[in-house]
Design a protein around this motif. Structure first.
Motif, PDB file in Angstrom:
ATOM      1  N   LEU A   1      25.641  33.937  13.016  1.00 11.71           N
ATOM      2  CA  LEU A   1      25.241  32.809  13.849  1.00 11.71           C
ATOM      3  C   LEU A   1      24.014  32.158  13.213  1.00 11.71           C
ATOM      4  N   LEU A   2      24.134  30.869  12.889  1.00 13.19           N
ATOM      5  CA  LEU A   2      23.046  30.150  12.232  1.00 13.19           C
ATOM      6  C   LEU A   2      22.509  29.040  13.129  1.00 13.19           C
ATOM      7  N   THR A   3      21.193  28.910  13.196  1.00 15.70           N
ATOM      8  CA  THR A   3      20.558  27.801  13.914  1.00 15.70           C
ATOM      9  C   THR A   3      19.647  27.047  12.947  1.00 15.70           C
ATOM     10  N   HIS A   4      19.053  25.935  13.418  1.00 14.04           N
ATOM     11  CA  HIS A   4      18.198  25.089  12.588  1.00 14.04           C
ATOM     12  C   HIS A   4      18.955  24.597  11.346  1.00 14.04           C
ATOM     13  N   VAL A   5      20.199  24.262  11.544  1.00 10.64           N
ATOM     14  CA  VAL A   5      21.024  23.780  10.436  1.00 10.64           C
ATOM     15  C   VAL A   5      21.016  22.249  10.413  1.00 10.64           C
ATOM     16  N   ASN A   6      21.436  21.680   9.282  1.00 12.57           N
ATOM     17  CA  ASN A   6      21.558  20.231   9.158  1.00 12.57           C
ATOM     18  C   ASN A   6      22.596  19.901   8.095  1.00 12.57           C
ATOM     19  N   HIS A   7      22.880  18.623   7.914  1.00 14.49           N
ATOM     20  CA  HIS A   7      23.978  18.216   7.049  1.00 14.49           C
ATOM     21  C   HIS A   7      23.652  18.215   5.562  1.00 14.49           C
ATOM     22  N   THR A   8      22.489  18.736   5.182  1.00 10.44           N
ATOM     23  CA  THR A   8      22.250  18.966   3.756  1.00 10.44           C
ATOM     24  C   THR A   8      22.876  20.288   3.314  1.00 10.44           C
ATOM     25  N   MET A   9      23.323  21.070   4.286  1.00  6.08           N
ATOM     26  CA  MET A   9      23.807  22.431   4.016  1.00  6.08           C
ATOM     27  C   MET A   9      25.320  22.457   3.854  1.00  6.08           C
ATOM     28  N   LEU A  10      25.790  23.281   2.930  1.00 10.48           N
ATOM     29  CA  LEU A  10      27.227  23.416   2.685  1.00 10.48           C
ATOM     30  C   LEU A  10      27.981  23.819   3.944  1.00 10.48           C
ATOM     31  N   VAL A  11      27.387  24.665   4.752  1.00 10.18           N
ATOM     32  CA  VAL A  11      28.052  25.225   5.923  1.00 10.18           C
ATOM     33  C   VAL A  11      28.357  24.154   6.968  1.00 10.18           C
ATOM     34  N   MET A  12      27.701  22.981   6.860  1.00 13.80           N
ATOM     35  CA  MET A  12      27.950  21.891   7.789  1.00 13.80           C
ATOM     36  C   MET A  12      28.860  20.817   7.203  1.00 13.80           C
ATOM     37  N   ARG A  13      29.186  20.940   5.916  1.00 10.54           N
ATOM     38  CA  ARG A  13      29.956  19.874   5.272  1.00 10.54           C
ATOM     39  C   ARG A  13      31.264  20.364   4.648  1.00 10.54           C
ATOM     40  N   ASP A  14      31.254  21.541   4.023  1.00 14.46           N
ATOM     41  CA  ASP A  14      32.432  22.062   3.335  1.00 14.46           C
ATOM     42  C   ASP A  14      33.170  23.048   4.229  1.00 14.46           C
ATOM     43  N   GLU A  15      34.483  23.127   4.037  1.00 14.16           N
ATOM     44  CA  GLU A  15      35.264  24.084   4.818  1.00 14.16           C
ATOM     45  C   GLU A  15      34.844  25.503   4.448  1.00 14.16           C
TER      46      GLU A  15
ATOM     47  N   ALA B   1      17.681  27.180   7.480  1.00 15.24           N
ATOM     48  CA  ALA B   1      18.435  27.707   8.618  1.00 15.24           C
ATOM     49  C   ALA B   1      17.900  29.083   9.007  1.00 15.24           C
ATOM     50  N   LYS B   2      18.107  29.436  10.285  1.00 10.15           N
ATOM     51  CA  LYS B   2      17.695  30.750  10.788  1.00 10.15           C
ATOM     52  C   LYS B   2      18.920  31.576  11.142  1.00 10.15           C
ATOM     53  N   ASN B   3      18.875  32.846  10.758  1.00  8.76           N
ATOM     54  CA  ASN B   3      19.962  33.757  11.114  1.00  8.76           C
ATOM     55  C   ASN B   3      19.701  34.277  12.524  1.00  8.76           C
TER      56      ASN B   3
END
Length: 442
Positions: A328-342, A303-305
């Motif tokens: 603000l994060l870009t280049h994210v995906n669903h392997t990352m905690l920030v996209m799956r966990d609260e 991810a990019k900040n």
């Protein structure tokens, strides 16, 4: 004899103790549901118009004291003072709506007409209700359960988060001032789940309303599992698309990120007691660690900040508070905690997608299903897509606005049961059918 539990509220702004409360003794704990049952047997005979009058007066008192209550919320939660008064007014508005619809929502339902018979279904109160609730938006959460419970004729026992102990104290005081018997609303402070479990299992308790984490909800559900006669309503976590995670079509992704950066660059991270502050501290050191873990995990996975320059983000108040700058994060995906966990923090991850179907698929790729939001100029298409989204509330061109005339309900691990709207009364009553036949020859 075991020592009485002491609960200390730590300020998110300074990390210093600000309040101390004591938990109940075993005798106190055993007496609470018994007093609630005695109060219920009396209160359930109170006519609905009288209950409505009490609730109306209490809501008026709550609204009149919003500034005092807002200051308490800011002190205990760290939410900026610019927003806490709004929570009170929103809670009052929700309560007033539930009050307005209560006569119709609680009215008898007639059976099929039949000569010589009187047939109807009545919604009767359950009995004592136990409300366990978290620190986030405590007045909104409380009103969602407390108002329909009281209007339906139930007594209520409240257990707040140790982070916001004064909420229940203020609410009981206001309702007593409005004319309610003090045992109809009781409260206790507690952080010991063994004691909470005993309260859930008390035979007098007929419904447990829990708002908090998934783990907490599962524990409450397990505690009540041995009882057929105890209902459980759960409002749990969320990972709401367009609030905690955003999916943007690749054709507008860069422009969208730039627009978000422009907004975020004007935010002020600072002392929550200052009216100009947009972002205050998060609730605890543990929360700050969790949020930073999500950020670090995302960055380590590519991810990019993309957070814009902002002086307040790099120079938070020197008060030892739990300050996490908006990120603000870009280049994210669903392997990352920030996209799956609260995350429950000031973090906005944005993922680029190639199509509507990809966006909906990712929106649904979650254990949670509380709310979701779709933004589009094509409103008809937005409504079409909303049919495919797995969430209890779906917004189109709006977000984070639980309207009191619509049911508030979680799908998947976001909960069970519902509050608000006419459906919000259902968990606080049980149905009783009456079938009366005219006496022969009468």
């Amino acid at each position: 004899m075991a020592a009485q539990e002491t609960l200390t509220t730590i300020s998110p702004t300074t990390n210093q103790p600000i309040l101390t409360r004591h938990g109940p003794t075993s005798a106190d704990l055993a007496a609470l549901p018994q007093r609630a049952q005695a109060a219920f047997l009396k209160y359930r005979q109170t006519p609905l118009p009288t209950r409505q009058k009490i609730v109306r007066k209490a809501l008026q008192l709550l609204n009149d004291r919003q500034e005092e209550l807002a200051r308490e919320l800011t002190e205990q939660m760290g939410r900026p003072i610019a927003y806490t008064a709004k929570e009170i007014t929103t809670a009052v508005a929700r309560g007033e709506y539930m009050l307005k619809i209560s006569s119709d929502a609680l009215a008898d339902t007639p059976g099929e007409p039949q000569e010589g018979f009187k047939r109807y279904i009545r919604k009767v109160p359950l009995g004592p209700v136990l409300v366990l609730f978290a620190w986030n938006y405590p007045y909104l959460i409380l009103v969602n359960s407390l108002i329909p419970a009281l209007l339906a004729g139930n007594s209520v026992i409240l257990k707040p988060s140790p982070q916001t102990p004064t909420i229940v104290e203020q609410v009981q005081k206001l309702f007593v001032e409005a004319g309610l018997d003090e045992d109809v609303i009781q409260y206790f402070h507690c952080g010991d789940f063994a004691k909470i479990e005993k309260m859930v299992q008390a035979p007098e308790i007929q419904l447990v309303c829990f708002t908090g984490s998934v783990a907490g909800g599962l524990a409450v559900q397990k505690a009540a599992a041995g009882r057929v006669d105890c209902r459980v309503g759960l409002e749990l976590g969320g990972k709401d698309p367009a609030l905690e995670r955003v999916y943007v079509h690749e054709s507008v992704h860069d422009d969208f990120v730039a627009a978000v950066q422009k907004v975020v660059s004007g935010y002020i991270l600072g002392d929550p007691n200052e009216k100009t502050t947009n972002i205050g501290p998060v609730i605890s050191k543990a929360a700050a660690v969790r949020i930073q873990t999500h950020i670090d995990d995302a960055l380590s996975k590519g991810a990019k900040n993309a957070t814009p320059q902002n002086k307040s983000f790099t120079s938070p108040p020197a008060t030892n508070g739990n300050y996490i700058p908006p990120t603000l994060l870009t280049h994210v995906n669903h392997t990352m905690l920030v996209m799956r966990d609260e995350t429950f923090g000031p973090i906005l991850p944005i993922q680029s997608v190639a199509s509507d179907s990809e966006a909906v698929s990712l929106m649904n790729d979650s254990q949670f299903g509380l709310t979701a939001s779709i933004w589009t100029k094509d409103v008809e298409k937005g409504e079409e897509l909303s049919e495919m989204v797995e969430a209890g509330t779906v917004f189109v061109n709006r977000a984070d606005f639980p309207s009191p005339d619509l049911a508030w309900v979680g799908w998947k691990e976001s909960g069970r049961g519902q509050t608000l709207s006419s459906f919000g009364f259902e968990q606080f009553v049980r149905l009783k059918s009456y079938h009366v036949k005219a006496y022969p020859g009468a």
